[in-house]
Design a protein around this motif. Structure first.
Motif, PDB file in Angstrom:
ATOM      1  N   GLU A  54       0.834  -1.201   0.000  1.00 14.82           N
ATOM      2  CA  GLU A  54       0.000   0.000   0.000  1.00 14.82           C
ATOM      3  C   GLU A  54       0.863   1.243   0.000  1.00 14.82           C
ATOM      4  O   GLU A  54       1.984   1.239   0.502  1.00 14.82           O
ATOM      5  N   LEU A  55       0.323   2.311  -0.584  1.00 13.71           N
ATOM      6  CA  LEU A  55       0.969   3.620  -0.573  1.00 13.71           C
ATOM      7  C   LEU A  55      -0.098   4.669  -0.310  1.00 13.71           C
ATOM      8  O   LEU A  55      -1.047   4.814  -1.084  1.00 13.71           O
ATOM      9  N   ASN A  56       0.052   5.371   0.805  1.00 14.42           N
ATOM     10  CA  ASN A  56      -0.912   6.417   1.187  1.00 14.42           C
ATOM     11  C   ASN A  56      -2.352   5.897   1.177  1.00 14.42           C
ATOM     12  O   ASN A  56      -3.276   6.575   0.728  1.00 14.42           O
ATOM     13  N   GLY A  57      -2.526   4.678   1.679  1.00 15.41           N
ATOM     14  CA  GLY A  57      -3.851   4.102   1.791  1.00 15.41           C
ATOM     15  C   GLY A  57      -4.397   3.463   0.531  1.00 15.41           C
ATOM     16  O   GLY A  57      -5.496   2.898   0.541  1.00 15.41           O
ATOM     17  N   GLU A  58      -3.645   3.542  -0.554  1.00 18.09           N
ATOM     18  CA  GLU A  58      -4.065   2.924  -1.817  1.00 18.09           C
ATOM     19  C   GLU A  58      -3.272   1.650  -2.078  1.00 18.09           C
ATOM     20  O   GLU A  58      -2.069   1.595  -1.816  1.00 18.09           O
ATOM     21  N   LYS A  59      -3.934   0.662  -2.608  1.00 16.75           N
ATOM     22  CA  LYS A  59      -3.271  -0.604  -2.900  1.00 16.75           C
ATOM     23  C   LYS A  59      -2.318  -0.480  -4.088  1.00 16.75           C
ATOM     24  O   LYS A  59      -2.614   0.187  -5.077  1.00 16.75           O
ATOM     25  N   VAL A  60      -1.154  -1.113  -3.946  1.00 11.43           N
ATOM     26  CA  VAL A  60      -0.201  -1.251  -5.043  1.00 11.43           C
ATOM     27  C   VAL A  60      -0.300  -2.691  -5.532  1.00 11.43           C
ATOM     28  O   VAL A  60      -0.141  -3.628  -4.744  1.00 11.43           O
ATOM     29  N   TYR A  61      -0.574  -2.852  -6.816  1.00 11.14           N
ATOM     30  CA  TYR A  61      -0.764  -4.193  -7.371  1.00 11.14           C
ATOM     31  C   TYR A  61       0.467  -4.666  -8.126  1.00 11.14           C
ATOM     32  O   TYR A  61       1.192  -3.873  -8.738  1.00 11.14           O
TER      33      TYR A  61
ATOM     34  N   GLY B  38      19.395 -24.363 -17.125  1.00 10.69           N
ATOM     35  CA  GLY B  38      17.953 -24.328 -16.943  1.00 10.69           C
ATOM     36  C   GLY B  38      17.500 -23.786 -15.606  1.00 10.69           C
ATOM     37  O   GLY B  38      16.296 -23.768 -15.313  1.00 10.69           O
ATOM     38  N   LYS B  39      18.434 -23.334 -14.762  1.00 13.21           N
ATOM     39  CA  LYS B  39      18.063 -22.809 -13.445  1.00 13.21           C
ATOM     40  C   LYS B  39      17.457 -21.419 -13.593  1.00 13.21           C
ATOM     41  O   LYS B  39      18.048 -20.531 -14.194  1.00 13.21           O
ATOM     42  N   LEU B  40      16.279 -21.248 -12.998  1.00 14.51           N
ATOM     43  CA  LEU B  40      15.563 -19.980 -13.085  1.00 14.51           C
ATOM     44  C   LEU B  40      15.970 -19.055 -11.939  1.00 14.51           C
ATOM     45  O   LEU B  40      15.884 -19.433 -10.766  1.00 14.51           O
ATOM     46  N   GLU B  41      16.433 -17.851 -12.292  1.00 14.57           N
ATOM     47  CA  GLU B  41      16.854 -16.869 -11.286  1.00 14.57           C
ATOM     48  C   GLU B  41      16.496 -15.461 -11.761  1.00 14.57           C
ATOM     49  O   GLU B  41      16.311 -15.207 -12.953  1.00 14.57           O
ATOM     50  N   ASN B  42      16.452 -14.547 -10.798  1.00 16.95           N
ATOM     51  CA  ASN B  42      16.123 -13.149 -11.087  1.00 16.95           C
ATOM     52  C   ASN B  42      17.359 -12.406 -11.612  1.00 16.95           C
ATOM     53  O   ASN B  42      18.449 -12.537 -11.052  1.00 16.95           O
ATOM     54  N   VAL B  43      17.180 -11.622 -12.677  1.00 12.66           N
ATOM     55  CA  VAL B  43      18.321 -10.936 -13.290  1.00 12.66           C
ATOM     56  C   VAL B  43      18.180  -9.415 -13.259  1.00 12.66           C
ATOM     57  O   VAL B  43      18.863  -8.711 -13.997  1.00 12.66           O
ATOM     58  N   VAL B  44      17.288  -8.891 -12.402  1.00 11.05           N
ATOM     59  CA  VAL B  44      17.205  -7.443 -12.198  1.00 11.05           C
ATOM     60  C   VAL B  44      17.230  -7.134 -10.707  1.00 11.05           C
ATOM     61  O   VAL B  44      16.863  -7.976  -9.880  1.00 11.05           O
ATOM     62  N   LEU B  45      17.670  -5.929 -10.369  1.00  9.28           N
ATOM     63  CA  LEU B  45      17.708  -5.494  -8.982  1.00  9.28           C
ATOM     64  C   LEU B  45      16.350  -4.932  -8.586  1.00  9.28           C
ATOM     65  O   LEU B  45      15.699  -4.227  -9.379  1.00  9.28           O
ATOM     66  N   GLY B  46      15.946  -5.239  -7.358  1.00  5.83           N
ATOM     67  CA  GLY B  46      14.666  -4.730  -6.893  1.00  5.83           C
ATOM     68  C   GLY B  46      14.409  -5.077  -5.441  1.00  5.83           C
ATOM     69  O   GLY B  46      15.260  -5.658  -4.758  1.00  5.83           O
ATOM     70  N   PHE B  47      13.233  -4.719  -4.970  1.00  6.61           N
ATOM     71  CA  PHE B  47      12.831  -4.945  -3.579  1.00  6.61           C
ATOM     72  C   PHE B  47      11.535  -5.755  -3.535  1.00  6.61           C
ATOM     73  O   PHE B  47      10.858  -5.928  -4.543  1.00  6.61           O
ATOM     74  N   ASP B  48      11.193  -6.188  -2.330  1.00 11.16           N
ATOM     75  CA  ASP B  48       9.973  -6.968  -2.138  1.00 11.16           C
ATOM     76  C   ASP B  48       8.880  -6.182  -1.426  1.00 11.16           C
ATOM     77  O   ASP B  48       7.851  -6.756  -1.050  1.00 11.16           O
ATOM     78  N   ASN B  49       9.076  -4.874  -1.231  1.00  8.93           N
ATOM     79  CA  ASN B  49       8.059  -4.088  -0.530  1.00  8.93           C
ATOM     80  C   ASN B  49       8.047  -2.647  -1.020  1.00  8.93           C
ATOM     81  O   ASN B  49       9.044  -2.130  -1.545  1.00  8.93           O
ATOM     82  N   VAL B  50       6.912  -2.003  -0.862  1.00 12.04           N
ATOM     83  CA  VAL B  50       6.712  -0.624  -1.310  1.00 12.04           C
ATOM     84  C   VAL B  50       7.634   0.334  -0.577  1.00 12.04           C
ATOM     85  O   VAL B  50       8.213   1.258  -1.168  1.00 12.04           O
ATOM     86  N   GLU B  51       7.794   0.124   0.726  1.00 13.58           N
ATOM     87  CA  GLU B  51       8.569   1.057   1.549  1.00 13.58           C
ATOM     88  C   GLU B  51       9.992   1.232   1.029  1.00 13.58           C
ATOM     89  O   GLU B  51      10.522   2.344   0.985  1.00 13.58           O
ATOM     90  N   SER B  52      10.629   0.137   0.623  1.00  7.39           N
ATOM     91  CA  SER B  52      12.000   0.224   0.129  1.00  7.39           C
ATOM     92  C   SER B  52      12.076   0.989  -1.190  1.00  7.39           C
ATOM     93  O   SER B  52      13.024   1.728  -1.435  1.00  7.39           O
ATOM     94  N   TYR B  53      11.062   0.806  -2.045  1.00 11.82           N
ATOM     95  CA  TYR B  53      11.063   1.557  -3.308  1.00 11.82           C
ATOM     96  C   TYR B  53      10.905   3.056  -3.074  1.00 11.82           C
ATOM     97  O   TYR B  53      11.476   3.869  -3.799  1.00 11.82           O
ATOM     98  N   ILE B  54      10.141   3.424  -2.069  1.00 13.29           N
ATOM     99  CA  ILE B  54       9.952   4.841  -1.773  1.00 13.29           C
ATOM    100  C   ILE B  54      11.177   5.425  -1.068  1.00 13.29           C
ATOM    101  O   ILE B  54      11.634   6.534  -1.385  1.00 13.29           O
ATOM    102  N   LYS B  55      11.747   4.674  -0.141  1.00 10.04           N
ATOM    103  CA  LYS B  55      12.815   5.199   0.719  1.00 10.04           C
ATOM    104  C   LYS B  55      14.208   5.067   0.107  1.00 10.04           C
ATOM    105  O   LYS B  55      15.028   5.994   0.202  1.00 10.04           O
ATOM    106  N   ASP B  56      14.495   3.930  -0.523  1.00 11.08           N
ATOM    107  CA  ASP B  56      15.874   3.610  -0.872  1.00 11.08           C
ATOM    108  C   ASP B  56      16.174   3.522  -2.369  1.00 11.08           C
ATOM    109  O   ASP B  56      17.336   3.604  -2.768  1.00 11.08           O
ATOM    110  N   SER B  57      15.181   3.325  -3.184  1.00 13.40           N
ATOM    111  CA  SER B  57      15.443   2.911  -4.562  1.00 13.40           C
ATOM    112  C   SER B  57      16.092   3.977  -5.436  1.00 13.40           C
ATOM    113  O   SER B  57      15.589   5.092  -5.542  1.00 13.40           O
ATOM    114  N   PRO B  58      17.222   3.642  -6.082  1.00 17.32           N
ATOM    115  CA  PRO B  58      17.816   4.515  -7.098  1.00 17.32           C
ATOM    116  C   PRO B  58      17.197   4.211  -8.468  1.00 17.32           C
ATOM    117  O   PRO B  58      17.878   3.857  -9.409  1.00 17.32           O
ATOM    118  N   TYR B  59      15.858   4.322  -8.514  1.00 16.87           N
ATOM    119  CA  TYR B  59      15.082   4.105  -9.745  1.00 16.87           C
ATOM    120  C   TYR B  59      15.120   2.651 -10.220  1.00 16.87           C
ATOM    121  O   TYR B  59      14.958   2.387 -11.410  1.00 16.87           O
TER     122      TYR B  59
END
Length: 349
Positions: free
Chosen positions: A10-17, A48-69
């Motif tokens: 959620e962000l400011n009371g609105e759901k983030v999907y 054939g091993k599946l893995e994530n190949v981009v940088l990111g977070f698992d929560n809204v708070e980190s994207y708002i507070k820490d993320s360099p885009y």
């Protein structure tokens, strides 16, 4: 192919999907309504091993507070606008300065911090999401009500395509990009220094001390910026070239593309066997080797540090509105801004 929607936070009371696109090869792309952020790109390695190949977070708070885009759409104008201002039809527009004396990636609370509307796309051979947002006249100093649509689609060929559309009711400037940080080692096992990068480009833009273009085009021949035949990223950033040192011992430069829609950008991690091919109709790509990523936060349990990812930001030339020699990023009424970039993932044979 399938698409799954769930609540990310959620962000400011609105759901983030969150929307997860998946094809029959097991490739998954996850993106959220906050900033059109791509949170995950999961692809197989040579085993054939599946893995994530981009940088990111698992929560809204980190994207708002820490993320360099991380993974976000940058706009209205990607990159820096020198002195936080531009002139259009004789009028000076003042923009908020959020990068020393510059305006960066659309300013504070720009597209990367907005909640976008989203609609699922289901066709025979692809799934996707269309994000939409209306940037009001005067938002972050820009003129015109700008209507933006951004579409992410995944197909069975392991291609993620991003298409950007925009229209305005008043002449304005637009230059959009996606700011994903790629690391093909998978789940951040290694940095990107040993990644091999190939770019069909004979010129870059020279930067000044404020990391904005001087207006000069530099030939890459016999310089660390020559990636035409492909080389490891560490080979370029270990150089004593003043432009490498200027941006924190790395690359953060616009490369003019000599070819389009023809494997003009290729990134390879030989250890994992993963290969990324980027094709675009854009004039340039800003390559950023995360030289400034020394921040006091974790990325899914791994401490942030330099060279953890490489950004391949396809776009028009940065600060073009302030350089008469550059192709302008002006959008007028009755016109449509439209551009697309495709990211194709496969493995070395």
């Amino acid at each position: 192919m399938k698409i799954e929607k769930k609540v990310f936070g959620e962000l400011n009371g609105e759901k983030v999907y969150s929307f997860t696109l998946e094809n029959r090869n097991g490739m998954k792309v996850s993106c959220i309504t906050l900033g059109c952020i791509i949170t995950d790109v999961i692809v197989p390695d040579k085993n054939g091993k599946l893995e994530n190949v981009v940088l990111g977070f698992d929560n809204v708070e980190s994207y708002i507070k820490d993320s360099p885009y991380f993974g976000a759409v940058c706009g209205r104008v990607a990159g820096r606008i020198s002195n936080g201002q531009f002139e259009l039809d004789g009028q000076i527009y003042e923009l908020p300065k959020n990068d020393a004396n510059n305006h960066l990636h659309g300013g504070p609370e720009a597209f990367d911090k907005k909640l976008w509307d989203a609609q699922e796309i289901n066709v025979i051979d692809a799934v996707g999401v269309e994000f939409s947002y209306v940037s009001k006249d005067g938002e972050n100093g820009y003129p015109g009500n700008l209507s933006v649509r951004i579409t992410y689609t995944l197909n069975e060929q392991n291609e993620l395509s991003i298409t950007y559309h925009a229209t305005t009711d008043k002449k304005t400037i637009v230059n959009l990009t996606n700011h994903s940080y790629f690391n093909l080692s998978g789940d951040l096992k290694d940095d990107i220094l040993s990644h091999k990068l190939q770019v069909k480009s004979s010129e870059i833009l020279e930067l000044n001390a404020n990391v904005v273009p001087t207006g000069k085009f530099m030939n890459v021949t016999n310089s660390p910026f020559d990636f035409n035949t492909g080389k490891k990223i560490e080979e370029a950033i270990s150089s004593t070239h003043e432009q490498i040192q200027l941006v924190g011992q790395g690359v953060d430069h616009p490369f003019l593309l000599d070819d389009h829609q023809n494997e003009e950008i290729v990134l390879i991690d030989e250890k994992s066997g993963r290969k990324l091919i980027v094709e675009t109709d854009q004039q340039s790509v800003v390559i950023y080797t995360s030289n400034m990523l020394e921040e006091p936060f974790d990325i899914r349990g791994t401490k942030a540090r330099r060279y953890m990812g490489v950004c391949l930001e396809t776009q028009g030339l940065p600060d073009s509105i302030n350089h008469p020699k550059f192709s302008p990023c002006i959008l007028d009424t009755g016109e449509e801004y439209k551009t697309s970039t495709t990211y194709r993932f496969n493995v070395l044979k």
